[in-house]
Design an enzyme around this catalytic site. Structure first.
Site, PDB file in Angstrom:
ATOM      1  CB  CYS A 276      -5.586   4.033  -2.696  1.00  0.00           C
ATOM      2  SG  CYS A 276      -6.433   3.094  -3.981  1.00  0.00           S
TER       3      CYS A 276
ATOM      4  CG  ASP B 215      -2.155   0.808   1.105  1.00  0.00           C
ATOM      5  OD1 ASP B 215      -2.165   1.727   0.276  1.00  0.00           O
ATOM      6  OD2 ASP B 215      -3.127   0.542   1.829  1.00  0.00           O
TER       7      ASP B 215
HETATM    8  P1  HMG Z   1      -9.438  -5.173 -16.405  1.00  0.00           P
HETATM    9  O1  HMG Z   1      -8.790  -4.331 -17.433  1.00  0.00           O
HETATM   10  O2  HMG Z   1     -10.901  -5.028 -16.160  1.00  0.00           O
HETATM   11  O3  HMG Z   1      -9.108  -6.728 -16.580  1.00  0.00           O
HETATM   12  O4  HMG Z   1      -8.671  -4.956 -15.038  1.00  0.00           O
HETATM   13  P2  HMG Z   1      -9.389  -7.733 -17.748  1.00  0.00           P
HETATM   14  O5  HMG Z   1      -9.794  -8.992 -17.085  1.00  0.00           O
HETATM   15  O6  HMG Z   1     -10.274  -7.133 -18.792  1.00  0.00           O
HETATM   16  O7  HMG Z   1      -7.935  -7.903 -18.358  1.00  0.00           O
HETATM   17  C1  HMG Z   1      -7.256  -6.843 -19.013  1.00  0.00           C
HETATM   18  C2  HMG Z   1      -5.785  -7.193 -19.081  1.00  0.00           C
HETATM   19  O8  HMG Z   1      -5.244  -7.243 -17.758  1.00  0.00           O
HETATM   20  C3  HMG Z   1      -5.509  -8.557 -19.710  1.00  0.00           C
HETATM   21  O9  HMG Z   1      -4.240  -8.466 -20.366  1.00  0.00           O
HETATM   22  C4  HMG Z   1      -5.354  -9.460 -18.521  1.00  0.00           C
HETATM   23  O10 HMG Z   1      -4.584 -10.592 -18.763  1.00  0.00           O
HETATM   24  C5  HMG Z   1      -4.647  -8.526 -17.546  1.00  0.00           C
HETATM   25  P3  HMG Z   1      -4.151  -8.303 -21.966  1.00  0.00           P
HETATM   26  O11 HMG Z   1      -4.868  -9.536 -22.495  1.00  0.00           O
HETATM   27  O12 HMG Z   1      -4.887  -7.019 -22.282  1.00  0.00           O
HETATM   28  O13 HMG Z   1      -2.679  -8.252 -22.205  1.00  0.00           O
HETATM   29  N1  HMG Z   1      -4.842  -8.927 -16.133  1.00  0.00           N
HETATM   30  C6  HMG Z   1      -3.849  -9.028 -15.247  1.00  0.00           C
HETATM   31  N2  HMG Z   1      -2.525  -8.832 -15.352  1.00  0.00           N
HETATM   32  C7  HMG Z   1      -1.786  -9.046 -14.228  1.00  0.00           C
HETATM   33  N3  HMG Z   1      -2.308  -9.436 -13.054  1.00  0.00           N
HETATM   34  C8  HMG Z   1      -3.626  -9.654 -12.919  1.00  0.00           C
HETATM   35  C9  HMG Z   1      -4.453  -9.454 -14.058  1.00  0.00           C
HETATM   36  N4  HMG Z   1      -5.769  -9.564 -14.255  1.00  0.00           N
HETATM   37  C10 HMG Z   1      -6.020  -9.252 -15.547  1.00  0.00           C
HETATM   38  N5  HMG Z   1      -4.111 -10.032 -11.752  1.00  0.00           N
HETATM   39  C11 HMG Z   1      -7.892  -5.551 -12.877  1.00  0.00           C
HETATM   40  C12 HMG Z   1      -9.048  -5.586 -13.857  1.00  0.00           C
HETATM   41  C13 HMG Z   1      -8.412  -5.956 -11.508  1.00  0.00           C
HETATM   42  C14 HMG Z   1      -6.812  -6.487 -13.318  1.00  0.00           C
HETATM   43  C15 HMG Z   1      -7.356  -4.093 -12.832  1.00  0.00           C
HETATM   44  O14 HMG Z   1      -8.414  -3.242 -12.612  1.00  0.00           O
HETATM   45  C16 HMG Z   1      -6.300  -3.885 -11.799  1.00  0.00           C
HETATM   46  O15 HMG Z   1      -5.241  -4.468 -11.856  1.00  0.00           O
HETATM   47  N6  HMG Z   1      -6.557  -2.996 -10.839  1.00  0.00           N
HETATM   48  C17 HMG Z   1      -5.552  -2.727  -9.808  1.00  0.00           C
HETATM   49  C18 HMG Z   1      -6.134  -1.969  -8.737  1.00  0.00           C
HETATM   50  C19 HMG Z   1      -5.128  -1.766  -7.631  1.00  0.00           C
HETATM   51  O16 HMG Z   1      -4.127  -2.442  -7.500  1.00  0.00           O
HETATM   52  N7  HMG Z   1      -5.441  -0.758  -6.779  1.00  0.00           N
HETATM   53  C20 HMG Z   1      -4.626  -0.450  -5.632  1.00  0.00           C
HETATM   54  C21 HMG Z   1      -4.749  -1.492  -4.579  1.00  0.00           C
HETATM   55  S1  HMG Z   1      -6.295  -1.444  -3.688  1.00  0.00           S
HETATM   56  C22 HMG Z   1      -6.003  -0.380  -2.371  1.00  0.00           C
HETATM   57  O17 HMG Z   1      -4.975   0.242  -2.295  1.00  0.00           O
HETATM   58  C23 HMG Z   1      -7.031  -0.318  -1.255  1.00  0.00           C
HETATM   59  C24 HMG Z   1      -6.620  -1.126  -0.033  1.00  0.00           C
HETATM   60  O18 HMG Z   1      -5.361  -0.681   0.453  1.00  0.00           O
HETATM   61  C25 HMG Z   1      -7.679  -0.987   1.073  1.00  0.00           C
HETATM   62  C26 HMG Z   1      -8.042   0.477   1.388  1.00  0.00           C
HETATM   63  O19 HMG Z   1      -7.145   1.294   1.646  1.00  0.00           O
HETATM   64  O20 HMG Z   1      -9.240   0.742   1.395  1.00  0.00           O
HETATM   65  C27 HMG Z   1      -6.494  -2.615  -0.341  1.00  0.00           C
HETATM   66 MG    MG Z   2      -5.085   1.061   1.714  1.00  0.00          MG
END
Ligand code: HMG
Ligand code: MG
Length: 302
Positions: free
Chosen positions: A238, A15
Site C-alpha cells: 500500500c 492492490d
Molecule cells: P482529497 O485531496 O482530500 O480530495 O483526496 P478532495 O475532495 O479535496 O479533492 C481534491 C482533488 O481530487 C479534486 O480535484 C477532486 O476532484 C479530486 P481538483 O479539483 O483539485 O482537480 N478527486 C478525485 N479524482 C479522482 N477520483 C476520485 C476523486 N476524489 C476527489 N475518486 C482522496 C481524497 C480520497 C480522493 C485521496 O485521498 C485519494 O485518492 N486517496 C487514494 C488512496 C489510495 O488509493 N490508497 C491505496 C488504496 S487503499 C489500500 O491499499 C488498503 C487496502 O488494500 C486494504 C488494506 O490492505 O488494508 C484497501
Molecule cells: Mg491491501
C-alpha cells in the site's frame, strides 16, 4: 455458503499494481486480468478510481475496465473512496464497488485525507448510487491487526467500524492486515472480538510482510471464515503503508486450500501461469513460493 468452498477475491491488479513505481502499460494490466479470468478466478478487483495525484498507477483504470475480456460469471470490482470515484467506476462498467476506511485514525488521514467518521459519511452516497445501479458494495477496514503509525489497534475498535459499514449497507467487510504484522494469536483475538457477526459478512485481506498470512488464514478457517483476498505472485503493498509487502500470494493460498480439501474453483496451473507472466513483465521473481517451486521442478526435469 458451502463449508467446502472458499471464495477468493483476487486483488493483484489493484492492490498489487498500485504500488509499482514505473508506469505500467494498459496491455500488462489487461493481460493480467484476462489470465486470471482464464484461471477460473471469479472475483477480481481490476482497478481503483482514486485521485491520480495520490496513486498515479491507477489513473488508467477506466481503460482497463473497457479493454478486458469479461466472462459473465466473473465479478470485476473497483475500489472507490467517494461518490466521484463510484460514478467513474460505474461509467467504466465495474460490476461491484469497494469503499475503504481504517481502524486507525492516522492511517486513514494519510490514506484518504479524512477521519474514519468522515469517510463513512462519504460512503453513504456511494451506497445510494450503487443501489440505484443495482451494484453491491464491499468495504475494507485497514490496520485491523496493527498500524504503521499507531501500533496496536484494539479489536473492539475494528468491530465498531465494521458494524457501521455493515449497517450502512455494505454486504461484506474485508479485514485488512495492511502491514502484515498479525500472528495466529492476534488473529484469534480479533476474530473472537468479532464473534456474533456472520463469517459470510467478513473476508480477510492479509498482507504477508512477516510471512504469517497462511498461518493466520488457517486460524480464520477454524473460525468458519471462507472468504479471502489474495494477490497473484504476491504483488503489491500500500503506498501509504511504507515497507508493507503484498497480500498473500494467490498461488500459495490456493495450493494450501486445495491441500486442505477445500475447493476454490481455480485452476492452479493457469493461475501460476498468470503470476509468472506478470512477474516476467515486471522483471522480477514471483513472490509465490508455489510458483517458484513449480518452475524449479520443471527446470530440473528438462
Ligand atoms: P482529497 O485531496 O482530500 O480530495 O483526496 P478532495 O475532495 O479535496 O479533492 C481534491 C482533488 O481530487 C479534486 O480535484 C477532486 O476532484 C479530486 P481538483 O479539483 O483539485 O482537480 N478527486 C478525485 N479524482 C479522482 N477520483 C476520485 C476523486 N476524489 C476527489 N475518486 C482522496 C481524497 C480520497 C480522493 C485521496 O485521498 C485519494 O485518492 N486517496 C487514494 C488512496 C489510495 O488509493 N490508497 C491505496 C488504496 S487503499 C489500500 O491499499 C488498503 C487496502 O488494500 C486494504 C488494506 O490492505 O488494508 C484497501
Ligand atoms: Mg491491501
Amino acid at each position: 455458503m458451502s463449508l467446502d468452498k472458499v471464495d477468493i477475491v483476487e486483488v493483484g491488479p489493484r492492490d498489487g499494481l498500485q504500488n509499482e513505481a514505473a508506469t505500467l502499460s494498459l496491455e500488462l494490466k489487461t493481460t493480467l486480468i484476462n489470465n486470471l479470468t482464464n484461471a477460473g478466478v471469479s472475483h477480481i478487483e481490476a482497478g481503483s478510481f482514486v485521485s491520480a495525484r495520490w496513486v498515479p498507477q491507477m489513473a488508467d483504470s477506466s481503460e482497463v475496465f473497457t479493454h478486458i475480456t469479461r466472462q459473465n460469471e466473473v465479478v470485476y470490482a473497483a475500489l472507490t473512496p467517494n461518490l466521484k470515484g463510484a460514478q467513474a467506476a460505474v461509467l467504466a462498467g465495474a460490476d461491484e464497488l469497494a469503499v475503504f476506511t481504517a481502524a486507525s485514525e492516522t492511517f486513514n488521514q494519510r490514506n484518504i485525507n479524512c477521519s474514519i467518521d468522515e469517510s463513512i459519511v462519504r460512503f453513504a452516497p456511494v451506497l445510494q448510487f450503487a443501489s440505484q445501479n443495482k451494484l453491491r458494495v464491499r468495504a475494507y477496514v485497514s490496520c485491523v491487526l496493527g498500524c504503521p503509525y499507531e501500533g496496536e489497534i484494539a479489536p473492539s475498535h475494528v468491530r465498531e467500524v465494521s458494524e457501521k459499514l455493515l449497517e450502512l449497507g455494505c454486504y461484506e467487510v474485508s479485514l485488512g492486515d495492511t502491514i502484515g504484522v498479525g500472528t495466529p494469536g492476534s488473529t484469534r483475538r480479533l476474530l473472537q472480538a468479532l464473534q456474533g457477526l456472520s463469517p459470510n459478512q467478513l473476508a480477510l485481506h492479509l498482507h504477508d510482510t512477516y510471512g504469517q498470512a497462511l498461518a493466520n488464514t488457517l486460524v480464520a478457517l477454524d473460525f468458519g471464515h471462507r472468504r479471502f483476498d489474495a494477490s497473484v505472485a504476491g504483488l503489491g503493498g500500500c503506498p501509504y503503508a511504507p515497507g508493507a509487502s503484498g497480500n498473500v500470494a494467490t498461488e500459495d493460498l490456493v495450493y494450501m486450500l486445495h491441500g486442505t480439501g477445500l475447493n476454490t474453483g481455480i485452476d492452479l496451473d493457469k493461475l501460476i501461469h498468470a503470476g509468472n507472466v506478470v512477474s516476467r513483465q515486471l522483471g522480477r521473481k514471483s513472490g509465490s513460493k508455489v510458483a517458484l517451486a513449480r518452475s524449479n521442478i520443471s527446470e530440473e526435469c528438462r
